[in-house]
Structures are given as structure tokens and as C-alpha cells.
Design an enzyme around this catalytic site. Structure first.
Site: not given
Ligand SMILES: *Cc1c(COP(=O)(O)O)cnc(C)c1O
Length: 385
Positions: A48, A101, A173, A198
Site C-alpha cells: 500500500r 462530471y 480535471d 478513459k
Molecule cells: C470518469 C470521469 C471521472 C471519474 O473517474 P472514475 O475513474 O470513474 O472514478 C472524473 N472526471 C471525468 C471528466 C470523468 O470522465
């Protein structure tokens, strides 16, 4: 070194691997044996707090954003939660883009608010809205650009310079653009966060998150809290993500060129009311997109002429596009925000931000674009009948 070379070589050091492996090995061990009691605190101790495979991935993460430090998390949201709980305390105030998001908004409103953190949501496309909202206790500005599903942009450079004067931390983000097309730290932001689920991982088989930073003190606080709450990425997932990153640049080029062709095709289609894609000159912030992005990535949205029923018929008649949430994988996905990704947003709020019932979001994959367009033709034929 430039982007693609770094994506392939950083974190892969055959001379450091036991047999000269050309790819980083997967270290699954949760604990590491020591030869004497004087060494128990040296090197890796418990997985961890530190793992060699994850460390290699974190070096790659840092390289992708030209950052000093990278951290690998179990999800995008656990990375986001770690940012908030590491850098804020009760009584602090955050200014956030009003088009975030959905999961991020849920984290802010339904979890973090209970710990006394205050959030204001503003349309940051107008800088006056940001300036007006700054208070004595404002400690963070949270941006997402481009946004989901309407591809709105935030001017990272301008907002960061406003924040710098006030000692406010700017978090971006960067999931939609990917580090191949946009590097917020170079535009003045302090912290970059990605859902690596993604584009970065890119194959729809890993849920994970990343943080990239340059400031050592911020990094140490994030790393301490990541270990304290245990929000780490598994070694096998870390390895899959390293593998995905090696093709990030070629994937992103193809995502973007396919998306551009599809955006143009849709814009010329009489059954389409409106197309949202930062690469189109018709996008209201196209000039900003040209300035702060190196390419326009692979997500677009469009409004069909007609109601929700027409949109449902359209997406259900496709054969290549998967009817699915998420984005950024090699396969093309299509979805209806009103019924899927944004169903939890109250209708009134949806209308306010501009998400109509007939809005369709597309994550353009890297298939042959002719096949994708033929599939969309199938959709238009179905709704015409
Ligand atoms: C999918 C997404 C998240 C969240 O991420 P996870 O891996 O699903 O926890 C945050 N911001 C954006 C823009 C996203 O598309």
C-alpha cells in the site's frame, strides 16, 4: 525527450530489472522480506505504501504531463477525494465549474460538504464570475475542460493567473483532453487529475486515477493521504495502464481525426440541430481551444431534430457503436446523457446547463471512420421512417 518516446520508455528500465525485461515486470507481492532487522524500514516494505510496478507507472504519469511527480489511484474519484482531503480543511471554500462530471459533483455535494467544505458553482467561461466568487476562505478553484457532455472550455491560463494573485490552488480535471492534447501545469495550474479509466488506459478494462504535480509540498501531502486512506492502484492494473500508455499518442491522433470527420459529417446533416466539438470553427470557444489544446480529442455531442423518443430510436439502431456510458476506449460508444450519464441531474438543472433530451454524446473510437459514418447513416435512416 518528446511525448511518444517518453510514453514508451519512462518507467521501463531493463538495466534495473532482474533479467533485463523489456517491459516492467508485475510485482504482486504485498510484503517484502528483509535480510536483517536493521533493514526493515529500507526499500519496499508493504505494497500500500509503495510498490515497484506502481512506482514505474507513476514515473510515466509524471512524464506525460511534464510534471515532477505522479501518483496512481484506484479510480478517478479516489484521486479527486484525496486532493480535497489533503489540501483543504473545514471552513474552506472551493469555486468549481458548474458543468462538472456528475460523480465529481456527487463527491463535492454529498460527501465533502458534510466535512464543512463549501462549494460555489459558476460558469467559469466568464472570468468575472470567478473573480466575483472569490472570498477570504477560497482555497481552491476546480476546473474540468473540456466538459461533459457539452464540451465547454475553461481558460486555464487566465484563471490560474487570477488564482495565483490570491494564493488559490487550481486543480484541472484533464480527462477529456488527455495529456497528449493538453497540459494544464504548463498553463499555470497546480494539480492535474485524470480518470485513467478513459484515454490514458484506453482499452476499457481498468478503473483508475492519476494525479500529476510539480510542487513538492503538495505532492508529499497527497502521497501521505493516499497511503493513509489506501486509495492505491493494484499492480496488475498498473501494468495494464503502462501498456496502454505506450500507444496513447497514436490512439489520440486517430480519436481526434475520426472525431473531426464525424463532427463535420454531423454538421452537414439536415437532421442534426447542433454539433458540439471544440475542433469545429462553429464552437463558441474554438479560438481558446486552438490556444490551449494541441488537438481536440475524441468526444463530441450533437442534438437531433426531434424529441427523446427519436434519440432513443437513433442510438438503438446502431450496430458498431456500443450503447454505453464511459469514454476514451478504442471502441466507439454512444449514449443519451438525459437517460444515462446525466440522469441523476434534476431536469431543471439539465435544462439550465443546456442538456436537451435529444442530446447524444459520442466517444469516437479508433475504428475505420467510414464504418462509423455508415453506422450513423443507419441511425438517421431508422429515425426517418
Ligand atoms: C470518469 C470521469 C471521472 C471519474 O473517474 P472514475 O475513474 O470513474 O472514478 C472524473 N472526471 C471525468 C471528466 C470523468 O470522465
Amino acid at each position: 525527450m518528446k511525448f511518444s518516446t517518453k510514453a514508451i520508455h519512462v518507467g521501463e528500465k531493463p538495466e534495473e530489472f532482474q533479467h533485463g525485461d523489456a517491459v516492467s515486470p508485475i510485482h504482486l507481492a504485498t510484503t517484502f522480506a528483509k535480510s536483517s532487522i536493521t533493514e526493515v524500514e529500507e526499500g519496499y516494505v508493504y505494497s500500500r505504501s509503495g510498490n515497484p510496478t506502481r512506482d514505474n507507472l507513476e514515473k510515466k504519469f509524471a512524464a506525460l504531463e511534464n510534471a515532477k511527480y505522479g501518483l496512481a489511484f484506484s479510480s478517478g474519484l479516489s484521486a479527486e477525494a484525496t486532493i480535497l482531503l489533503s489540501l483543504l480543511k473545514a471552513g474552506d471554500h472551493v469555486i468549481a465549474f458548474d458543468d462538472l462530471y456528475g460523480g465529481t459533483k456527487r463527491l463535492f455535494n454529498q460527501v465533502m460538504k458534510r466535512f464543512g467544505i463549501e462549494f460555489s458553482y459558476v460558469d467559469v467561461r466568464n472570468l468575472e464570475n470567478v473573480e466575483r466568487e472569490i472570498k477570504k476562505n477560497t482555497k481552491m478553484i476546480w476546473l474540468e475542460t473540456p466538459t461533459n457532455p457539452l464540451l465547454k472550455l475553461a481558460d486555464i491560463q487566465q484563471i490560474s493567473s487570477i488564482a495565483k494573485n490570491e494564493g488559490i490552488i487550481v486543480v484541472v480535471d484533464n480527462t477529456f483532453a488527455s495529456p497528449y492534447f493538453q497540459n494544464p501545469l504548463e498553463l499555470g495550474a497546480d494539480v492535474v487529475v485524470h480518470s485513467i479509466t478513459k484515454y490514458i488506459s484506453g482499452h476499457s478494462d481498468v478503473v483508475g486515477g492519476a494525479i500529476m504535480v510539480n510542487d513538492e509540498e503538495i505532492y508529499e501531502r497527497l502521497k501521505f493521504n493516499q497511503n493513509a486512506v489506501g486509495a492505491i492502484l493494484h499492480p496488475f492494473s498498473s501494468w495494464l495502464v503502462m501498456r496502454g500508455i505506450k500507444t496513447l499518442s497514436v490512439r489520440m491522433e486517430k480519436h481526434a481525426s475520426n472525431a473531426m470527420k464525424i463532427a463535420r459529417y454531423l454538421e452537414d446533416n439536415p437532421m442534426v440541430e447542433k454539433v458540439y466539438y471544440p475542433g469545429l470553427p462553429s464552437h463558441p470557444q474554438h479560438e481558446l481551444a486552438k490556444r490551449q489544446m494541441k488537438g481536440y480529442s475524441g468526444i463530441l455531442s450533437f442534438e437531433l431534430k426531434g424529441d427523446l423518443k427519436v434519440a432513443v430510436k437513433f442510438v438503438e439502431s446502431l450496430q458498431i457503436f456500443f450503447l454505453a456510458e464511459s469514454l476514451g476506449g478504442v471502441e466507439s460508444l454512444i449514449e443519451l446523457p438525459a437517460l444515462m450519464t446525466h440522469a441523476s441531474v434534476p431536469e431543471e438543472e439539465r435544462v439550465k446547463v443546456g442538456i436537451k433530451d435529444s442530446l447524444i454524446r459520442v466517444s469516437v473510437g479508433i475504428e475505420d471512420v467510414e464504418d462509423l459514418i455508415e453506422d450513423l447513416e443507419r441511425g438517421f435512416k431508422a429515425v426517418k421512417q
